[in-house]
Write a protein that holds these residues in place. Structure first.
Motif, mmCIF file in Angstrom:
data_model
loop_
_atom_site.group_PDB
_atom_site.id
_atom_site.type_symbol
_atom_site.label_atom_id
_atom_site.label_comp_id
_atom_site.label_asym_id
_atom_site.label_seq_id
_atom_site.Cartn_x
_atom_site.Cartn_y
_atom_site.Cartn_z
ATOM 1 N N GLY A 138 39.970 50.505 41.955
ATOM 2 C CA GLY A 138 39.653 49.242 41.319
ATOM 3 C C GLY A 138 40.664 48.161 41.650
ATOM 4 O O GLY A 138 41.638 48.393 42.362
ATOM 5 N N ILE A 139 40.390 46.981 41.141
ATOM 6 C CA ILE A 139 41.285 45.832 41.326
ATOM 7 C C ILE A 139 41.529 45.185 39.967
ATOM 8 O O ILE A 139 40.608 45.047 39.158
ATOM 9 N N ILE A 140 42.769 44.795 39.747
ATOM 10 C CA ILE A 140 43.117 43.976 38.579
ATOM 11 C C ILE A 140 43.544 42.601 39.070
ATOM 12 O O ILE A 140 44.446 42.480 39.904
ATOM 13 N N LEU A 141 42.892 41.562 38.568
ATOM 14 C CA LEU A 141 43.254 40.184 38.892
ATOM 15 C C LEU A 141 44.105 39.631 37.762
ATOM 16 O O LEU A 141 43.604 39.409 36.657
ATOM 17 N N LYS A 142 45.381 39.435 38.022
ATOM 18 C CA LYS A 142 46.257 38.804 37.038
ATOM 19 C C LYS A 142 46.342 37.323 37.387
ATOM 20 O O LYS A 142 47.002 36.928 38.338
ATOM 21 N N LEU A 143 45.660 36.515 36.602
ATOM 22 C CA LEU A 143 45.405 35.126 36.980
ATOM 23 C C LEU A 143 46.262 34.119 36.218
ATOM 24 O O LEU A 143 45.975 32.924 36.239
ATOM 25 N N HIS A 144 47.339 34.586 35.582
ATOM 26 C CA HIS A 144 48.146 33.686 34.749
ATOM 27 C C HIS A 144 48.647 32.467 35.517
ATOM 28 O O HIS A 144 48.673 31.362 34.992
ATOM 29 N N LEU B 4 35.616 39.886 46.889
ATOM 30 C CA LEU B 4 35.592 40.552 45.589
ATOM 31 C C LEU B 4 34.196 41.078 45.278
ATOM 32 O O LEU B 4 34.033 42.183 44.738
ATOM 33 N N ASN B 5 33.186 40.311 45.626
ATOM 34 C CA ASN B 5 31.801 40.755 45.428
ATOM 35 C C ASN B 5 31.494 41.997 46.247
ATOM 36 O O ASN B 5 30.852 42.936 45.763
ATOM 37 N N ASP B 6 31.938 42.000 47.512
ATOM 38 C CA ASP B 6 31.727 43.179 48.371
ATOM 39 C C ASP B 6 32.414 44.404 47.776
ATOM 40 O O ASP B 6 31.867 45.510 47.797
ATOM 41 N N PHE B 7 33.625 44.189 47.275
ATOM 42 C CA PHE B 7 34.383 45.285 46.660
ATOM 43 C C PHE B 7 33.623 45.820 45.442
ATOM 44 O O PHE B 7 33.479 47.033 45.264
ATOM 45 N N LYS B 8 33.129 44.914 44.626
ATOM 46 C CA LYS B 8 32.400 45.306 43.413
ATOM 47 C C LYS B 8 31.096 46.024 43.755
ATOM 48 O O LYS B 8 30.720 46.997 43.093
ATOM 49 N N ASN B 9 30.424 45.540 44.794
ATOM 50 C CA ASN B 9 29.156 46.153 45.210
ATOM 51 C C ASN B 9 29.341 47.552 45.783
ATOM 52 O O ASN B 9 28.377 48.314 45.898
ATOM 53 N N SER B 10 30.579 47.899 46.152
ATOM 54 C CA SER B 10 30.854 49.256 46.647
ATOM 55 C C SER B 10 30.929 50.263 45.502
ATOM 56 O O SER B 10 31.069 51.468 45.740
ATOM 57 N N GLY B 11 30.843 49.780 44.271
ATOM 58 C CA GLY B 11 30.880 50.662 43.110
ATOM 59 C C GLY B 11 32.228 50.700 42.418
ATOM 60 O O GLY B 11 32.377 51.354 41.370
ATOM 61 N N LYS B 12 33.208 50.009 42.957
ATOM 62 C CA LYS B 12 34.538 49.981 42.349
ATOM 63 C C LYS B 12 34.633 48.803 41.380
ATOM 64 O O LYS B 12 33.995 47.767 41.577
ATOM 65 N N LYS B 13 35.443 48.977 40.347
ATOM 66 C CA LYS B 13 35.516 47.997 39.264
ATOM 67 C C LYS B 13 36.598 46.941 39.497
ATOM 68 O O LYS B 13 37.629 47.205 40.117
ATOM 69 N N ILE B 14 36.337 45.756 38.964
ATOM 70 C CA ILE B 14 37.310 44.658 38.990
ATOM 71 C C ILE B 14 37.547 44.194 37.560
ATOM 72 O O ILE B 14 36.598 43.975 36.796
ATOM 73 N N GLN C 23 40.934 29.456 37.777
ATOM 74 C CA GLN C 23 41.154 30.834 37.326
ATOM 75 C C GLN C 23 39.845 31.482 36.887
ATOM 76 O O GLN C 23 39.582 32.648 37.196
ATOM 77 N N TYR C 24 39.038 30.710 36.173
ATOM 78 C CA TYR C 24 37.786 31.276 35.667
ATOM 79 C C TYR C 24 36.792 31.533 36.798
ATOM 80 O O TYR C 24 35.996 32.479 36.727
ATOM 81 N N TYR C 25 36.844 30.704 37.817
ATOM 82 C CA TYR C 25 35.953 30.911 38.964
ATOM 83 C C TYR C 25 36.194 32.294 39.569
ATOM 84 O O TYR C 25 35.245 33.057 39.806
ATOM 85 N N LEU C 26 37.469 32.639 39.825
ATOM 86 C CA LEU C 26 37.781 33.965 40.371
ATOM 87 C C LEU C 26 37.494 35.063 39.352
ATOM 88 O O LEU C 26 36.990 36.128 39.703
ATOM 89 N N ALA C 27 37.817 34.817 38.082
ATOM 90 C CA ALA C 27 37.594 35.829 37.044
ATOM 91 C C ALA C 27 36.121 36.190 36.918
ATOM 92 O O ALA C 27 35.782 37.330 36.576
ATOM 93 N N SER C 28 35.246 35.231 37.216
ATOM 94 C CA SER C 28 33.810 35.483 37.056
ATOM 95 C C SER C 28 33.300 36.580 37.988
ATOM 96 O O SER C 28 32.234 37.155 37.752
ATOM 97 N N PHE C 29 34.059 36.893 39.033
ATOM 98 C CA PHE C 29 33.650 37.959 39.953
ATOM 99 C C PHE C 29 34.005 39.346 39.405
ATOM 100 O O PHE C 29 33.623 40.360 39.993
ATOM 101 N N ALA C 30 34.737 39.399 38.299
ATOM 102 C CA ALA C 30 35.171 40.673 37.728
ATOM 103 C C ALA C 30 34.055 41.322 36.917
ATOM 104 O O ALA C 30 33.162 40.646 36.384
ATOM 105 N N ASN C 31 34.113 42.656 36.811
ATOM 106 C CA ASN C 31 33.186 43.375 35.941
ATOM 107 C C ASN C 31 33.489 43.102 34.477
ATOM 108 O O ASN C 31 32.590 43.096 33.632
ATOM 109 N N LYS C 32 34.786 42.881 34.184
ATOM 110 C CA LYS C 32 35.193 42.674 32.804
ATOM 111 C C LYS C 32 36.334 41.663 32.750
ATOM 112 O O LYS C 32 37.321 41.800 33.474
ATOM 113 N N ILE C 33 36.183 40.647 31.895
ATOM 114 C CA ILE C 33 37.196 39.596 31.765
ATOM 115 C C ILE C 33 37.910 39.762 30.429
ATOM 116 O O ILE C 33 37.283 39.774 29.367
#
Length: 604
Positions: A116-122, A139-149, A160-170
């Protein structure tokens, strides 16, 4: 006599012994330093292996992207004091930051050790939408591979919110909020201020919508400019909301309600912006850092040594897996960035020209990708860079331009030299027009009792702030601006294979979004850096390309400021550029007084 000779002999023997001792000491010191450097080198290699063995070989770990760090290829040494001091006093721009990030994400997608990936967007330090979109694609390709963001921040601004929106969980910290406010375009107008100072302003321009000069000519924004800029920011904001809407599976109204509906929802949340973000599904969970860490430990397991979740920092990941793919030398395709306002001369255009010339002279380099993010600049700089690019084309080295946030006016001029132009859908480009602004302070000098007088042969090319603009100078300025404009539209017509009548209709200083510029034939395709690579492969017919990155050294703004003799003008323009571009930049007086200036100051 014998005693004297013995004393002399003793002195010379002592001196010789001292010299031998000193020589031996110096040699030993050098030897010890060499051994120390060798040991340090061996230690670094072993340390790298240890990282590889102890960290990367772990299963179910997460790639942590902390955006308050530098994503450079020398991140392994980022804590070294000497490197810090060296970087402190040099002004070298690293243009591989975005490329390093996306390459790391792409590699992690296939890495069995990364779950998975953690986005620390502070402290996100990426501000333009095209680059955020480029990262989001990976990030979308990574998420579509089945791995979580997972994304976490104390609060989210629009970037910050634009990038966060690609995550599975904010995740949002308990005291945070999501700050969405739209896009605005406002600027300061100096006409009354200059009048009060008794500074006369002479404006020369071609292009109805070349509105940068309005700040000196008007007290408020013109209706024409308001109409154009309103349409522009509405299109930009709609593009932004569309992406968020798709990612979060919410309607645009749910993401960004009207002011009335926003206040109704906020009252339901008792004025609590954190609760508002959760209730309106802008975020998925309110969590402090401790609870977030516990959840990540559940997802990725506990690192008993670090006593936290199993993770690898993106800088270590880049150093170990991505660094080898970033060719600094011996590549066959050069990548040159052109970033910021273009200045003519040794501290501006000459730097870029020299790098293009290296591509010209290197037989191993078969093509060039130009990454442009510039509002324009001095027309002489544009011409000089353009001519160097044309020489490159004559020896059949293809050029592909990829426009980032902006490639307008003078930056578009040099783009026309390319075999193929690619832009992001919201790249700002076009602004085909020319202007020049000359300020005169002779009335101020007269008011305080200072007068300049004397004799001269001619008033030609005698432009000065402390003397009134002569009729011949004014006529020269007008002729130069008109000639430059005709040259600009003729160039666009020739290079873009467009009828001159069609170019004249859009050559009015109007700024276009990339998707509109494509309709008018100003660019060839919409895309990003990946599309530029695919196109250069097609044009050069090279099966396996190796990119050679050429970072342009940026010149210190302080040096420009110190060289400027014209305090009032440089400060007025300085403040304007700072307000518009949010960047520090100083204008060299000699260069500013060039007759023809090609700027695009239409920025959101």
């Amino acid at each position: 006599m014998i005693k004297l000779l013995n004393i002399i002999k003793f002195v010379f023997c002592y001196l010789w012994s001292l010299i031998n001792f000193t020589r031996t000491l110096i040699i030993n010191i050098i030897f010890i330093l060499l051994i120390s450097l060798f040991c340090y080198y061996i230690y670094n290699i072993n340390h790298k292996k240890n990282i590889n063995n102890k960290i990367l070989k772990k299963n179910h770990q997460v790639l942590e992207i902390n955006f308050d760090e530098n994503f450079d290829n020398d991140s392994f040494y980022k804590n070294n004091l000497i490197f810090k001091l060296f970087n402190k006093f040099t002004n070298k721009k690293n243009n591989n930051l975005i490329i390093n990030i996306v390459n790391a994400i792409n590699f992690a997608k296939k890495d069995k050790n990364i779950d998975g990936i953690i986005l620390k967007l502070h402290n996100l330090n990426i501000y333009d939408l095209p680059n955020l979109r480029y990262i989001g694609k990976y990030l979308n390709d990574f998420k579509n591979s089945g791995k979580k963001i997972y994304a976490i921040s104390d609060m989210y601004d629009q970037n910050q919110y634009y990038l966060a929106s690609f995550a599975n969980k904010i995740f949002l910290l308990p005291y945070g909020y999501v700050k969405l406010y739209g896009i605005n375009f406002k600027k300061f107008f100096f006409k009354k201020f200059l009048k009060n100072l008794k500074v006369k302003t002479h404006i020369f321009k071609v292009g109805k919508y070349k509105s940068a000069v309005e700040i000196f000519a008007r007290k408020e924004m013109s209706n024409d400019d308001k109409i154009v800029m309103s349409q522009l920011i509405n299109n930009l904001w709609d593009d932004y909301l569309t992406t968020i809407s798709i990612n979060r599976q919410l309607t645009k109204e749910e993401i960004f309600p009207t002011d009335e509906n926003f206040l109704i929802s906020l009252k339901k949340s008792h004025g609590n912006l954190t609760l508002f973000a959760l209730q309106n599904k802008l975020v998925d969970k309110i969590s402090d850092n401790h609870d977030f860490e516990k959840e990540m430990i559940q997802n990725f397991g506990l690192d008993k040594i670090q006593n936290t979740y199993k993770k690898i920092n993106i800088n270590d990941y880049i150093k170990l897996y991505i660094d080898d793919g970033m060719q600094k030398n011996n590549g066959n395709i050069a990548v040159i960035p052109i970033d910021g306002i273009m200045i003519y001369g040794k501290n501006g255009s000459d730097i870029i020209i020299n790098q293009i010339n290296k591509v010209y002279r290197d037989p191993n380099i078969k093509g060039l990708i130009l990454k442009i993010n510039s509002p324009g600049g001095d027309i002489l700089a544009a011409k000089a860079i353009y001519n160097e690019l044309i020489l490159l084309k004559k020896i059949h080295k293809p050029i592909v331009v990829v426009m980032e946030n902006m490639a307008a006016s003078g930056a578009y001029w040099i783009s026309t030299a390319a075999d193929f132009i690619i832009a992001d859908p919201v790249t700002l480009t076009g602004s085909i027009g020319i202007f020049s602004v000359v300020h005169n302070i002779s009335d101020i000098l007269d008011l305080i009792g200072i007068k300049k007088d004397g004799v001269n042969i001619s008033d030609r090319f005698n432009l000065s702030m402390n003397e009134k603009l002569s009729s011949i100078e004014e006529e020269i300025m007008n002729l130069n601006i008109k000639t430059g404009y005709n040259e600009f539209i003729s160039l666009v017509s020739k290079e873009r294979n467009l009828p001159i009548e069609k170019v004249e209709k859009i050559a009015n200083g109007m700024v276009f979004l990339g998707k509109d510029a494509q309709k008018y034939g100003l660019i060839d395709d919409l895309g990003d850096f990946d599309n530029a690579i695919m196109k250069i492969v097609q044009l050069t017919k090279i099966k396996k390309i190796k990119l050679q990155w050429i970072n342009i050294d940026t010149f210190s703004p302080l040096n420009f400021f110190l060289k400027s003799n014209n305090f009032i003008m440089s400060n007025l323009i300085q403040n304007y550029i700072n307000f518009i571009f949010n960047k520090n930049f100083s204008l060299n007086n000699e260069k500013f007084l060039n007759f023809k200036k090609t700027y695009s100051l239409c920025v959101i």
